[in-house]
Scaffold this motif. Structure first.
Motif, PDB file in Angstrom:
ATOM      1  N   THR A 182       5.068  33.303   4.227  1.00 53.17           N
ATOM      2  CA  THR A 182       5.910  32.906   3.087  1.00 53.17           C
ATOM      3  C   THR A 182       6.965  31.847   3.408  1.00 53.17           C
ATOM      4  O   THR A 182       7.514  31.251   2.479  1.00 53.17           O
ATOM      5  N   CYS A 183       7.284  31.619   4.675  1.00 56.58           N
ATOM      6  CA  CYS A 183       8.440  30.748   4.962  1.00 56.58           C
ATOM      7  C   CYS A 183       8.085  29.262   4.969  1.00 56.58           C
ATOM      8  O   CYS A 183       6.971  28.866   5.296  1.00 56.58           O
ATOM      9  N   ASP A 184       9.092  28.456   4.641  1.00 55.34           N
ATOM     10  CA  ASP A 184       8.967  27.009   4.764  1.00 55.34           C
ATOM     11  C   ASP A 184       9.239  26.579   6.203  1.00 55.34           C
ATOM     12  O   ASP A 184       8.734  25.559   6.664  1.00 55.34           O
ATOM     13  N   ILE A 185      10.095  27.352   6.860  1.00 53.80           N
ATOM     14  CA  ILE A 185      10.461  27.015   8.232  1.00 53.80           C
ATOM     15  C   ILE A 185      10.424  28.284   9.076  1.00 53.80           C
ATOM     16  O   ILE A 185      11.021  29.299   8.707  1.00 53.80           O
ATOM     17  N   VAL A 186       9.725  28.217  10.185  1.00 53.26           N
ATOM     18  CA  VAL A 186       9.802  29.287  11.177  1.00 53.26           C
ATOM     19  C   VAL A 186      10.544  28.706  12.377  1.00 53.26           C
ATOM     20  O   VAL A 186      10.081  27.774  13.021  1.00 53.26           O
ATOM     21  N   ASN A 187      11.755  29.233  12.595  1.00 54.28           N
ATOM     22  CA  ASN A 187      12.631  28.720  13.653  1.00 54.28           C
ATOM     23  C   ASN A 187      12.555  29.692  14.834  1.00 54.28           C
ATOM     24  O   ASN A 187      13.190  30.746  14.838  1.00 54.28           O
ATOM     25  N   LEU A 188      11.734  29.337  15.818  1.00 56.39           N
ATOM     26  CA  LEU A 188      11.572  30.195  16.988  1.00 56.39           C
ATOM     27  C   LEU A 188      12.777  30.056  17.907  1.00 56.39           C
ATOM     28  O   LEU A 188      13.403  28.993  17.957  1.00 56.39           O
ATOM     29  N   LEU A 189      13.067  31.129  18.628  1.00 54.35           N
ATOM     30  CA  LEU A 189      14.197  31.101  19.563  1.00 54.35           C
ATOM     31  C   LEU A 189      13.721  31.529  20.930  1.00 54.35           C
ATOM     32  O   LEU A 189      12.856  32.403  21.046  1.00 54.35           O
ATOM     33  N   ARG A 190      14.306  30.928  21.928  1.00 53.62           N
ATOM     34  CA  ARG A 190      13.917  31.260  23.307  1.00 53.62           C
ATOM     35  C   ARG A 190      14.383  32.670  23.655  1.00 53.62           C
ATOM     36  O   ARG A 190      15.492  33.071  23.299  1.00 53.62           O
ATOM     37  N   VAL A 191      13.527  33.405  24.338  1.00 59.19           N
ATOM     38  CA  VAL A 191      13.968  34.682  24.891  1.00 59.19           C
ATOM     39  C   VAL A 191      14.937  34.329  26.025  1.00 59.19           C
ATOM     40  O   VAL A 191      14.577  33.642  26.984  1.00 59.19           O
ATOM     41  N   GLN A 192      16.196  34.758  25.872  1.00 58.95           N
ATOM     42  CA  GLN A 192      17.275  34.324  26.786  1.00 58.95           C
ATOM     43  C   GLN A 192      17.294  35.233  28.027  1.00 58.95           C
ATOM     44  O   GLN A 192      18.221  36.016  28.210  1.00 58.95           O
ATOM     45  N   PHE A 193      16.263  35.074  28.862  1.00 57.16           N
ATOM     46  CA  PHE A 193      16.124  35.975  30.009  1.00 57.16           C
ATOM     47  C   PHE A 193      17.415  36.040  30.844  1.00 57.16           C
ATOM     48  O   PHE A 193      17.766  37.080  31.371  1.00 57.16           O
ATOM     49  N   GLU A 194      18.138  34.905  30.948  1.00 56.37           N
ATOM     50  CA  GLU A 194      19.337  34.893  31.805  1.00 56.37           C
ATOM     51  C   GLU A 194      20.496  35.676  31.195  1.00 56.37           C
ATOM     52  O   GLU A 194      21.476  35.964  31.878  1.00 56.37           O
ATOM     53  N   ARG A 195      20.424  36.026  29.892  1.00 50.36           N
ATOM     54  CA  ARG A 195      21.540  36.725  29.257  1.00 50.36           C
ATOM     55  C   ARG A 195      21.345  38.235  29.174  1.00 50.36           C
ATOM     56  O   ARG A 195      22.194  38.937  28.699  1.00 50.36           O
ATOM     57  N   HIS A 196      20.178  38.745  29.524  1.00 53.82           N
ATOM     58  CA  HIS A 196      20.065  40.204  29.532  1.00 53.82           C
ATOM     59  C   HIS A 196      19.612  40.697  30.892  1.00 53.82           C
ATOM     60  O   HIS A 196      18.494  40.429  31.326  1.00 53.82           O
ATOM     61  N   ALA A 197      20.543  41.433  31.523  1.00 53.06           N
ATOM     62  CA  ALA A 197      20.232  42.038  32.811  1.00 53.06           C
ATOM     63  C   ALA A 197      19.136  43.075  32.564  1.00 53.06           C
ATOM     64  O   ALA A 197      18.195  43.217  33.359  1.00 53.06           O
TER      65      ALA A 197
END
Ligand code: NCD
Length: 292
Positions: free
Chosen positions: A200-215
């Motif tokens: 349904t979306c006009d835009i799919v905005n993917l985000l990087r899995v921020q491996f460095e921010r979760h221990a």
């Protein structure tokens, strides 16, 4: 201290005028003003390729002298504070500072600085020039924001891009929702499924899995993440004909997005990078011209 710290206080009209300025610079280089007497420093306390170097290219395009800075080899390594570092550059005669820092709202401790500060990303809070370049990319595709449906997909909780984008996009009357595994979900926007986003979306905005921010390592394997939340070729092909895929990059190929989809015809990932230069040129020149 002026500059650009967050988009939160900026009206939709001002946001639109930044985008219009960037588009005019992109389409007609004679619109670009030059500031040959200015010098600016990029202070990056977190890693960056696109933001750091597109700010530098933007400065060069505006005739501004860019000064690089590395915390390694500087007095930061001796324990000097952010405030004293920025104040030093002010008194060295630098005309503006671009800062990326892991602390949310790092700029709050810089109120006594008298040169413009540009936020190049603060912790998990905000990334105003990324939001603007994302909006420019959307505007070039659709010519409007009102009513567009966007899904922010992935590591919402740790993403300054998700948080910054959602705040402005809602004010521009976009229909914002989020998609991701439970551990990455927060209250940024209502949650939908990836299937709903793709269909349904006009835009799919993917985000990087921020491996460095979760221990706390995510339980899921990269392959499982990809099959549950990744933009596979089949999902990209299934999206609406005019829909686009965005990602701020760097991308974890094979995790958030299949290798073959990075340059899919619906992908705007490299165009976002190009637009970042024009947005940063627009923001810097509008600040120096007193328009921002
Ligand atoms: C983003 C960032 O650093 O906030 N990247 C960027 O600026 N292009 C997103 C990210 O690192 O995932």
């Amino acid at each position: 201290m002026n500059g650009l710290l967050t988009l939160k206080g900026l009206s939709p009209n001002i946001i639109q005028s930044i985008i219009d300025t960037a588009v005019s610079f992109k389409n007609d280089s004679s619109k670009v003003t030059s500031f040959p007497d200015k010098k600016m420093v990029t202070l990056f306390f977190e890693n960056s390729t696109r933001t750091q170097y597109s700010f530098q290219v933007a400065m060069l395009n505006l005739g501004i002298t860019p000064i690089g800075f590395s915390s390694i080899g500087s007095s930061i390594a001796k324990g000097e504070s952010l405030y004293d570092t920025v104040k030093t550059f002010e008194y060295l005669g630098v005309d503006g500072v671009i800062i990326r820092h892991s602390q949310n709202e790092f700029y709050k401790e810089l109120e006594n600085v008298n040169i413009p500060i540009f936020n190049a990303g603060d912790g998990t809070a905000d990334h105003p020039t990324q939001t603007l370049l994302d909006l420019m990319t959307i505007y070039e595709r659709f010519g409007k924001f009102d009513g567009l449906k966007i899904a922010l997909v992935g590591d919402i909780a740790h993403s300054r891009v998700a948080h910054g984008n959602a705040e402005v996009m809602k004010r521009l009357n976009m229909d914002v929702s989020i998609v991701g595994p439970e551990i990455f979900i927060d209250d940024t926007a209502p949650r939908i499924t990836l299937d709903q986003a793709v269909d349904t979306c006009d835009i799919v905005n993917l985000l990087r899995v921020q491996f460095e921010r979760h221990a706390d390592v995510i339980e899921m394997s990269k392959d499982d993440y990809h099959s549950l939340y990744g933009m596979t070729k089949a999902r990209a092909d299934r999206m609406k004909k005019d829909a686009i895929i965005m990602h701020p990059a760097p991308v974890n190929r094979g995790v958030e997005i299949a290798d073959s989809v990075v340059e899919h015809k619906k992908s705007r990932i490299f165009e976002q990078m190009r637009n970042g230069v024009y947005i940063r040129m627009a923001v810097i020149s509008m600040v120096f011209e007193g328009k921002l």
